[in-house]
Design an enzyme around this catalytic site. Structure first.
Site, PDB file in Angstrom:
ATOM      1  N   CYS A 162       0.853  -1.183   0.000  1.00 24.41           N
ATOM      2  CA  CYS A 162       0.000   0.000   0.000  1.00 24.41           C
ATOM      3  C   CYS A 162       0.891   1.236   0.000  1.00 24.41           C
ATOM      4  CB  CYS A 162      -0.883  -0.027   1.238  1.00 24.41           C
ATOM      5  SG  CYS A 162      -1.968   1.399   1.374  1.00 24.41           S
ATOM      6  N   HIS A 205      -9.218  -3.728  -2.294  1.00 28.11           N
ATOM      7  CA  HIS A 205      -8.228  -3.007  -1.478  1.00 28.11           C
ATOM      8  C   HIS A 205      -8.597  -1.519  -1.419  1.00 28.11           C
ATOM      9  CE1 HIS A 205      -3.825  -2.193  -0.298  1.00 28.11           C
ATOM     10  NE2 HIS A 205      -4.323  -0.987  -0.542  1.00 28.11           N
ATOM     11  N   GLU A 206      -8.977  -0.953  -2.562  1.00 33.94           N
ATOM     12  CA  GLU A 206      -9.305   0.474  -2.623  1.00 33.94           C
ATOM     13  C   GLU A 206     -10.616   0.781  -1.902  1.00 33.94           C
ATOM     14  OE1 GLU A 206      -7.003   2.445  -3.447  1.00 33.94           O
ATOM     15  OE2 GLU A 206      -5.793   0.769  -4.101  1.00 33.94           O
ATOM     16  N   HIS A 209     -10.178   1.157   1.687  1.00 33.58           N
ATOM     17  CA  HIS A 209      -9.683   2.474   2.118  1.00 33.58           C
ATOM     18  C   HIS A 209     -10.836   3.445   2.386  1.00 33.58           C
ATOM     19  CE1 HIS A 209      -5.375   2.242   2.048  1.00 33.58           C
ATOM     20  NE2 HIS A 209      -5.308   1.849   0.788  1.00 33.58           N
TER      21      HIS A 209
HETATM   22 CO    CO Z   1      -3.648   1.006  -0.167  1.00 38.58          CO
END
Ligand code: CO
Length: 235
Positions: A162, A205-206, A209
């Site tokens: 990341c 993954h995004e 966030h």
């Molecule tokens: Co990331």
């Protein structure tokens, strides 16, 4: 944002890029870029080139917030932010520009990583097919949602990285192997897309966030590389 492992076979090119993304650039990384943020004006909206200095790192509380939905019609500022985020990913994947600007290679960047708590993420998954240079998935996603997902789970064999994490955190990050998402694009048009394997993992993954979740939250602390049966390991 960021990348992860992956590589081998057809994904050779991707693999190089991504292992680069996972590896903290210990030397380069901590030399803060001397160049000032390059501000310029586009139609009255302040735009600026995003560099690593603009990306907040783990420990910053914004990364743990649930980001706010973006209102529609999109403001010029939110559109410009999306463009700047995509430009960062393009630069980060361009070997010359990445070197020049000290960028770690990234396949995704989420607005909270820029200390902006909005549900916006840019994703640029390069082609894994040398015959076809078209990116596997490329768009700026406003208010993305996972509509449905496979029962099948998957993880990257090399783990994930990341842009907000300056260290390697080894371990499998188990996610859905396939997802169907909806989101609004930069034109305010609603999109519905089905993604699988690597692209599906990047988008998960995004979206994490946007919900204040870091990739390592998914890693089994006691046994980072233990896997139950039936999980697809993507190299
Ligand atoms: Co990331």
């Amino acid at each position: 944002g960021g990348g992860g492992g992956g590589g081998g076979g057809v994904k050779k090119k991707l693999s190089l890029k991504l292992s680069n993304a996972v590896r903290p650039l210990v030397v380069v990384h901590f030399i803060r870029s001397q160049r000032a943020r390059n501000f310029y004006i586009v139609g009255g909206i302040t735009s600026s080139m995003i560099t690593m200095d603009d990306i907040i790192r783990e420990g910053n509380p914004t990364l743990r917030e649930v980001a706010k939905e973006v209102p529609f019609p999109l403001s010029e500022a939110d559109i410009q932010l999306g463009k700047d985020m995509m430009e960062f990913l393009e630069n980060s994947q361009d070997p010359v520009k990445a070197e020049e600007l000290n960028l770690r290679g990234g396949v995704g960047l989420a607005a909270p990583q820029l200390d902006i708590s909005k549900r916006i993420t840019a994703v640029l998954v390069p082609s894994s097919d040398p015959e076809n240079p078209e990116p596997e998935f490329k768009d700026v996603l406003y208010n993305p949602k996972i509509l449905s997902h496979s029962v099948q789970e998957a993880c990257l064999g090399e783990g994930e990285g990341c842009l907000s994490v300056d260290r390697e955190v080894p371990g499998y990050v188990v996610r859905h192997a396939r997802i169907t998402i909806s989101y609004y694009d930069m034109q305010g048009k609603k999109q519905k897309v089905r993604l699988k394997n690597y692209a599906a993992i990047v988008v998960q993954h995004e979206i994490d966030h946007l919900n204040g979740v870091m990739f390592y939250d998914h890693i089994n602390e006691k046994n980072p590389f233990s896997l139950k049966g039936g999980i697809l390991v993507i190299d």
